[in-house]
Design a protein around this motif. Structure first.
Motif, PDB file in Angstrom:
ATOM      1  N   PRO A  52     -10.875  -7.689   9.381  1.00 30.73           N
ATOM      2  CA  PRO A  52     -11.270  -6.408   8.933  1.00 30.73           C
ATOM      3  C   PRO A  52     -10.249  -5.202   9.383  1.00 30.73           C
ATOM      4  CG  PRO A  52     -13.036  -7.519  10.019  1.00 30.73           C
ATOM      5  CD  PRO A  52     -11.893  -8.375  10.124  1.00 30.73           C
ATOM      6  N   GLY A  53     -10.090  -4.303   8.366  1.00 32.05           N
ATOM      7  CA  GLY A  53      -9.130  -3.486   8.776  1.00 32.05           C
ATOM      8  C   GLY A  53      -7.770  -3.501   8.049  1.00 32.05           C
ATOM      9  N   GLN A  54      -7.436  -4.881   7.542  1.00 30.15           N
ATOM     10  CA  GLN A  54      -6.394  -5.345   6.720  1.00 30.15           C
ATOM     11  C   GLN A  54      -6.796  -4.892   5.410  1.00 30.15           C
ATOM     12  OE1 GLN A  54      -6.462  -9.580   7.791  1.00 30.15           O
ATOM     13  NE2 GLN A  54      -4.372  -9.254   8.504  1.00 30.15           N
ATOM     14  N   PHE A  55      -5.689  -4.660   4.561  1.00 28.70           N
ATOM     15  CA  PHE A  55      -5.879  -4.498   3.185  1.00 28.70           C
ATOM     16  C   PHE A  55      -5.724  -5.611   2.298  1.00 28.70           C
ATOM     17  CE2 PHE A  55      -5.593  -0.323   4.501  1.00 28.70           C
ATOM     18  CZ  PHE A  55      -6.182   0.650   3.730  1.00 28.70           C
ATOM     19  N   ALA A  56      -6.619  -5.695   1.397  1.00 29.04           N
ATOM     20  CA  ALA A  56      -6.792  -6.813   0.519  1.00 29.04           C
ATOM     21  C   ALA A  56      -5.883  -6.468  -0.950  1.00 29.04           C
ATOM     22  CB  ALA A  56      -8.060  -7.295   0.036  1.00 29.04           C
ATOM     23  N   VAL A  57      -4.866  -6.910  -1.420  1.00 32.80           N
ATOM     24  CA  VAL A  57      -4.066  -6.243  -2.508  1.00 32.80           C
ATOM     25  C   VAL A  57      -4.357  -7.308  -3.636  1.00 32.80           C
ATOM     26  CG1 VAL A  57      -1.971  -5.488  -3.297  1.00 32.80           C
ATOM     27  CG2 VAL A  57      -2.529  -5.544  -0.710  1.00 32.80           C
ATOM     28  N   PHE A  58      -4.628  -6.827  -4.634  1.00 32.89           N
ATOM     29  CA  PHE A  58      -4.945  -7.594  -5.838  1.00 32.89           C
ATOM     30  C   PHE A  58      -3.982  -7.566  -7.002  1.00 32.89           C
ATOM     31  CE2 PHE A  58      -8.672  -5.939  -4.018  1.00 32.89           C
ATOM     32  CZ  PHE A  58      -9.462  -6.986  -3.340  1.00 32.89           C
ATOM     33  N   TYR A  59      -3.851  -9.061  -7.614  1.00 35.06           N
ATOM     34  CA  TYR A  59      -2.548  -8.854  -8.608  1.00 35.06           C
ATOM     35  C   TYR A  59      -3.213  -9.914  -9.721  1.00 35.06           C
ATOM     36  CZ  TYR A  59       0.595  -7.992  -4.573  1.00 35.06           C
ATOM     37  OH  TYR A  59       1.117  -7.350  -3.653  1.00 35.06           O
ATOM     38  N   LYS A  60      -2.835  -9.561 -10.996  1.00 35.11           N
ATOM     39  CA  LYS A  60      -3.141 -10.168 -12.247  1.00 35.11           C
ATOM     40  C   LYS A  60      -1.521 -10.535 -12.763  1.00 35.11           C
ATOM     41  CE  LYS A  60      -6.577 -11.780 -15.039  1.00 35.11           C
ATOM     42  NZ  LYS A  60      -7.527 -12.263 -14.795  1.00 35.11           N
ATOM     43  N   ALA A  61      -1.297 -11.786 -12.906  1.00 36.92           N
ATOM     44  CA  ALA A  61       0.004 -12.197 -13.558  1.00 36.92           C
ATOM     45  C   ALA A  61       1.074 -11.519 -12.315  1.00 36.92           C
ATOM     46  CB  ALA A  61       0.416 -11.794 -14.684  1.00 36.92           C
ATOM     47  N   ASP A  62       2.126 -10.680 -12.578  1.00 33.51           N
ATOM     48  CA  ASP A  62       2.909 -10.033 -11.682  1.00 33.51           C
ATOM     49  C   ASP A  62       2.496  -8.688 -11.325  1.00 33.51           C
ATOM     50  OD1 ASP A  62       4.384 -12.302 -11.335  1.00 33.51           O
ATOM     51  OD2 ASP A  62       5.821 -11.884 -13.111  1.00 33.51           O
ATOM     52  N   GLU A  63       1.545  -8.241 -11.919  1.00 38.13           N
ATOM     53  CA  GLU A  63       1.058  -6.667 -11.839  1.00 38.13           C
ATOM     54  C   GLU A  63       0.318  -6.596 -10.558  1.00 38.13           C
ATOM     55  OE1 GLU A  63      -1.491  -3.183 -14.476  1.00 38.13           O
ATOM     56  OE2 GLU A  63      -1.192  -5.664 -15.317  1.00 38.13           O
ATOM     57  N   CYS A  64       0.590  -5.561  -9.833  1.00 41.94           N
ATOM     58  CA  CYS A  64      -0.398  -5.183  -8.703  1.00 41.94           C
ATOM     59  C   CYS A  64      -1.566  -4.411  -9.243  1.00 41.94           C
ATOM     60  CB  CYS A  64       0.356  -4.287  -7.534  1.00 41.94           C
ATOM     61  SG  CYS A  64      -0.707  -3.972  -6.347  1.00 41.94           S
ATOM     62  N   LEU A  65      -2.719  -4.514  -9.257  1.00 37.25           N
ATOM     63  CA  LEU A  65      -3.825  -3.976  -9.543  1.00 37.25           C
ATOM     64  C   LEU A  65      -4.339  -2.687  -8.637  1.00 37.25           C
ATOM     65  CD1 LEU A  65      -6.233  -6.943 -10.834  1.00 37.25           C
ATOM     66  CD2 LEU A  65      -4.343  -5.695 -12.296  1.00 37.25           C
ATOM     67  N   GLY A  66      -4.338  -3.053  -7.360  1.00 36.62           N
ATOM     68  CA  GLY A  66      -4.886  -2.037  -6.478  1.00 36.62           C
ATOM     69  C   GLY A  66      -5.221  -2.780  -5.247  1.00 36.62           C
ATOM     70  N   SER A  67      -5.851  -2.040  -4.254  1.00 33.92           N
ATOM     71  CA  SER A  67      -6.073  -2.627  -3.106  1.00 33.92           C
ATOM     72  C   SER A  67      -7.318  -1.895  -2.195  1.00 33.92           C
ATOM     73  CB  SER A  67      -4.872  -2.371  -2.062  1.00 33.92           C
ATOM     74  OG  SER A  67      -4.628  -1.006  -1.751  1.00 33.92           O
ATOM     75  N   GLY A  68      -8.069  -2.571  -1.450  1.00 36.61           N
ATOM     76  CA  GLY A  68      -9.122  -2.174  -0.656  1.00 36.61           C
ATOM     77  C   GLY A  68      -8.925  -2.465   0.689  1.00 36.61           C
ATOM     78  N   LYS A  69      -9.493  -1.842   1.661  1.00 35.34           N
ATOM     79  CA  LYS A  69      -9.694  -2.155   3.279  1.00 35.34           C
ATOM     80  C   LYS A  69     -10.726  -3.199   3.210  1.00 35.34           C
ATOM     81  CE  LYS A  69      -8.806   0.693   6.384  1.00 35.34           C
ATOM     82  NZ  LYS A  69      -9.162   1.744   7.639  1.00 35.34           N
ATOM     83  N   ILE A  70     -10.518  -4.399   3.989  1.00 33.50           N
ATOM     84  CA  ILE A  70     -11.309  -5.273   4.163  1.00 33.50           C
ATOM     85  C   ILE A  70     -12.306  -4.670   5.345  1.00 33.50           C
ATOM     86  CG2 ILE A  70     -11.648  -7.865   5.265  1.00 33.50           C
ATOM     87  CD1 ILE A  70      -8.830  -8.210   3.932  1.00 33.50           C
ATOM     88  N   LEU A  71     -13.664  -4.660   4.787  1.00 35.39           N
ATOM     89  CA  LEU A  71     -14.556  -4.339   5.816  1.00 35.39           C
ATOM     90  C   LEU A  71     -15.453  -5.284   6.327  1.00 35.39           C
ATOM     91  CD1 LEU A  71     -16.378  -1.492   3.563  1.00 35.39           C
ATOM     92  CD2 LEU A  71     -14.686  -1.164   5.420  1.00 35.39           C
ATOM     93  N   ARG A  72     -16.111  -6.308   5.782  1.00 33.25           N
ATOM     94  CA  ARG A  72     -16.707  -7.260   6.112  1.00 33.25           C
ATOM     95  C   ARG A  72     -16.205  -8.549   5.704  1.00 33.25           C
ATOM     96  NH1 ARG A  72     -22.165  -6.327   3.811  1.00 33.25           N
ATOM     97  NH2 ARG A  72     -22.491  -8.408   4.769  1.00 33.25           N
ATOM     98  N   MET A  73     -16.683  -9.868   6.212  1.00 33.77           N
ATOM     99  CA  MET A  73     -16.246 -11.071   5.907  1.00 33.77           C
ATOM    100  C   MET A  73     -17.292 -12.148   5.818  1.00 33.77           C
ATOM    101  SD  MET A  73     -12.578 -11.148   7.883  1.00 33.77           S
ATOM    102  CE  MET A  73     -13.485 -11.580   9.470  1.00 33.77           C
ATOM    103  N   GLY A  74     -17.386 -13.215   4.995  1.00 31.84           N
ATOM    104  CA  GLY A  74     -18.332 -14.090   5.010  1.00 31.84           C
ATOM    105  C   GLY A  74     -18.345 -15.011   6.141  1.00 31.84           C
ATOM    106  N   PRO A  75     -19.218 -16.038   6.278  1.00 30.21           N
ATOM    107  CA  PRO A  75     -19.145 -16.932   7.434  1.00 30.21           C
ATOM    108  C   PRO A  75     -17.840 -17.560   7.526  1.00 30.21           C
ATOM    109  CG  PRO A  75     -20.757 -17.594   5.831  1.00 30.21           C
ATOM    110  CD  PRO A  75     -20.237 -16.266   5.409  1.00 30.21           C
ATOM    111  N   SER A  76     -17.467 -18.115   8.536  1.00 26.83           N
ATOM    112  CA  SER A  76     -16.176 -18.919   8.828  1.00 26.83           C
ATOM    113  C   SER A  76     -16.366 -20.348   8.145  1.00 26.83           C
ATOM    114  CB  SER A  76     -15.795 -19.000  10.223  1.00 26.83           C
ATOM    115  OG  SER A  76     -16.634 -19.844  11.070  1.00 26.83           O
TER     116      SER A  76
END
Length: 126
Positions: A76-100
């Motif tokens: 949590p606190g890291q940023f998830a950055v999203f891509y489609k092909a080579d294009e950066c779509l955007g990002s969001g800060k990781i808040l929660r995670m599912g179970p390990s």
């Protein structure tokens, strides 16, 4: 939490939630709005390989990110950055995670239904 080894299953997760995503185009991709889900790629560390995932759009603009295979050391606190092909779509800060993966394995081991032979020992066949 300190895992016993670098590759311990407790370090791997395949589900996370971000806060409201900042989309470079200012709007979520049309496919994501239309379908509420979209395949794309993401990374959460600079220069890491892109990981295939499925985004699920939430009402508040946040997304659930389901990874095709579990990734190590998402925090949590890291940023998830999203891509489609080579294009950066955007990002969001990781808040929660599912179970390990470790937690999921523990649940599977505990929650397994008894084997047929064990049931036959308990309940005589009628």
């Amino acid at each position: 939490f300190k895992a016993p080894s670098r590759d311990h299953p407790a370090l791997y997760r395949d589900l996370l939630r971000t806060n409201r995503v900042h989309w470079i185009a200012e709007e979520p991709p049309a496919e994501l709005v239309r379908e509420k889900m979209m395949e794309c790629h993401f990374r959460f560390r600079h220069q890491m390989a892109l990981v295939p995932c499925v985004l699920t759009l939430n009402q508040d603009g946040s997304v659930w990110v389901t990874l095709v295979k579990p990734a190590r050391a998402i925090t949590p606190g890291q940023f998830a950055v999203f891509y489609k092909a080579d294009e950066c779509l955007g990002s969001g800060k990781i808040l929660r995670m599912g179970p390990s993966v470790y937690t999921m394995q523990q649940g599977k081991n505990r929650g397994e239904s008894p084997k047929k032979e064990e049931i036959d020992k308990i309940e005589p066949a009628t």
